[in-house]
Write an enzyme that holds these catalytic residues in place. Structure first.
Site, short mmCIF file in Angstrom:
data_model
loop_
_atom_site.label_atom_id
_atom_site.label_comp_id
_atom_site.label_asym_id
_atom_site.label_seq_id
_atom_site.Cartn_x
_atom_site.Cartn_y
_atom_site.Cartn_z
CG ASP A 133 9.44 0.17 -7.34
OD1 ASP A 133 9.46 0.99 -8.29
OD2 ASP A 133 8.61 0.22 -6.42
NE ARG A 155 9.46 -7.42 2.66
CZ ARG A 155 8.84 -8.16 1.75
NH1 ARG A 155 9.13 -9.44 1.61
NH2 ARG A 155 7.92 -7.63 0.96
CG ASP A 181 7.88 -4.65 3.22
OD1 ASP A 181 7.72 -5.35 4.24
OD2 ASP A 181 7.09 -4.65 2.27
CB SER A 225 1.66 -2.25 -3.93
OG SER A 225 2.71 -2.87 -3.21
N1 ARG Z 1 1.32 -3.76 5.40
C1 ARG Z 1 1.91 -5.05 5.32
C2 ARG Z 1 3.14 -5.12 6.17
O1 ARG Z 1 3.65 -4.11 6.53
C3 ARG Z 1 2.14 -5.47 3.90
C4 ARG Z 1 3.25 -4.78 3.18
C5 ARG Z 1 3.19 -5.17 1.75
N2 ARG Z 1 4.41 -4.90 1.08
C6 ARG Z 1 4.48 -4.65 -0.21
N3 ARG Z 1 5.64 -4.44 -0.70
N4 ARG Z 1 3.41 -4.66 -0.97
O2 ARG Z 1 3.60 -6.18 6.48
#
Ligand code: ARG
Length: 399
Positions: A16, A97, A126, A177
């Site tokens: 991406d 983040r 995210d 992912s």
């Molecule tokens: N669900 C987790 C969170 O919100 C992990 C997110 C994973 N992100 C990703 N881009 N694979 O913190």
């Protein structure tokens, strides 16, 4: 007129974010894309990533080491707060983040960019954390999120990228992912979308399968100073080394895998697999040390604050006034959280088997059932008489 002139893009080298480079330029009229790869200990080869961004059309490709800042300013406060989202997830991805947002804005200001960009989709957490983190740093700057709008499937995104000379390794076909940093790995999608599907062994990297762990238990001692972990088995370690070492020791015993259905910010329930060995034992050990050093009322009151704190982190509100206020409370409670916690690691569990602290308020001559007991036994009856008055009155009234 494009959507922006010069953009700093959060770059991971994945499908991406790579496709974002030509997309920003060719679809959204951006003149210059600067990529920023934050090294948060994901263990990825960052040299190739740097070159890859340039090959994909970036004018400048930045790679910045954020590891120490990540642990000191993000993980350690979370440990002080015993932060576990929905009581389980140690927030490895969520904590990264706001730091990446900060790094993006710093770079944008340095390079005179009028926008920053990220490759998050519309359904995740995210995007919320990036957008809010960025605008908290600089409310003037534009945030571009091509993958939130482009509506391409993964396969279509790959085809799009290939048109502009991007190449993708064969492992692009992995259905998962995965986000990864020093604090852990977050794994979702593919077959895991079925909540009943057991995660295949191949998704794990940091935490061993129980069948591969040592048959003998291992003791582990972690010491804390004012709530911050500082030594492992007596050895003083810097923040990054301490986390890395714990990941290794703890993961080796099969500890730190989490499988949960979680409530996302955008209202979706999602199936998440985590491995977060160091953070799991650090939060456990830290909470235990608090039980030795904090008063009952502070300990109990703090539980509510901890939940608020985890939710703030999860929901992208790291740079919010409430988060700052809760930080001040947590910080105040850590003054005495100094001491050692001893754990026994074996076959997937880390059992706490001992703790000691020079700041302990555990009082042996009050607690003991032995001969040197100092507790005033006569007082108990009078105490219960008064403590029980409302109960007595109520019981009588309802007879
Ligand atoms: N669900 C987790 C969170 O919100 C992990 C997110 C994973 N992100 C990703 N881009 N694979 O913190």
């Amino acid at each position: 007129m494009g959507r922006a002139e010069k953009v700093v893009l959060a770059y991971s080298g994945g499908v991406d974010t790579s496709v974002c480079i030509p997309y920003l330029m060719h679809e959204w009229g951006v003149k210059e894309v600067i990529t920023l790869a934050a090294d948060l200990g994901q263990g990825e080869e960052l040299g190739p990533i740097k070159q890859k961004a340039l090959n994909s059309g970036a004018v400048v490709s930045l790679v910045e080491d954020g590891r120490e800042e990540f642990i000191t300013d993000y993980a350690f406060p979370a440990i002080k707060a015993n932060a576990l989202y929905e009581n389980r997830y140690p927030l490895a991805t969520a904590l990264a983040r706001p730091l990446i947002a900060k790094m993006l804005v710093r770079a944008a200001e340095k390079y005179g960019a009028d926008a920053v960009a990220h490759g998050c989709t519309a359904k995740g957490n995210d995007q919320v954390r990036f957008d809010l983190g960025i605008l908290a740093q600089n409310p003037e700057i534009k945030v571009l999120a091509p993958a939130r709008e482009w509506g391409m499937s993964r396969e279509e995104a790959i085809t799009y990228g290939e048109q502009y000379g991007l190449t993708f390794p064969v492992k692009k076909s992995s259905p998962f992912s995965i986000d990864k940093n020093l604090l852990g790995r977050s794994i979702e999608a593919g077959p895991l979308e079925d909540p009943m599907c057991e995660p295949p062994e191949e998704v794990f990297e940091m935490v061993k399968a129980i069948s591969d762990t040592p048959d003998e238990p291992e003791y582990l001692e972690i010491s804390f100073e004012k709530g911050v972990p500082v030594t492992v088995n007596g050895e003083a370690l810097g923040p990054v080394a301490l986390i890395s070492k714990l990941n290794e020791i703890v993961g080796n015993h099969g500890i730190g895998r989490i499988d949960m259905i979680e409530n996302r910010v955008v209202g979706i329930k999602s199936r998440e697999i985590y491995e977060s060995p160091a953070m799991c034992v650090l939060v456990d050990a830290h909470r235990d040390l608090e039980s030795l050093t904090l008063t009952a009322d502070v300990t109990q009151y703090k539980r509510g604050m901890e939940q608020t704190y985890s939710e703030l982190i999860y929901r992208g509100l790291w740079f919010s006034p409430l988060k700052q206020a809760v930080d001040a409370f947590i910080e105040q409670t850590q003054e005495r959280v100094t001491g050692v916690v001893r754990l026994k690691l074996h076959k997937g569990t880390a059992r706490i088997v001992g703790r000691r602290s020079e700041k302990s308020i555990y009082t042996p001559d009050l607690a003991t059932y032995g001969a040197d007991d100092k507790f005033n036994h006569e007082s108990a009856e009078g105490f219960i008489y008064i403590w029980g008055l409302p109960t007595r009155v109520w019981a009588q009234a309802n007879k």
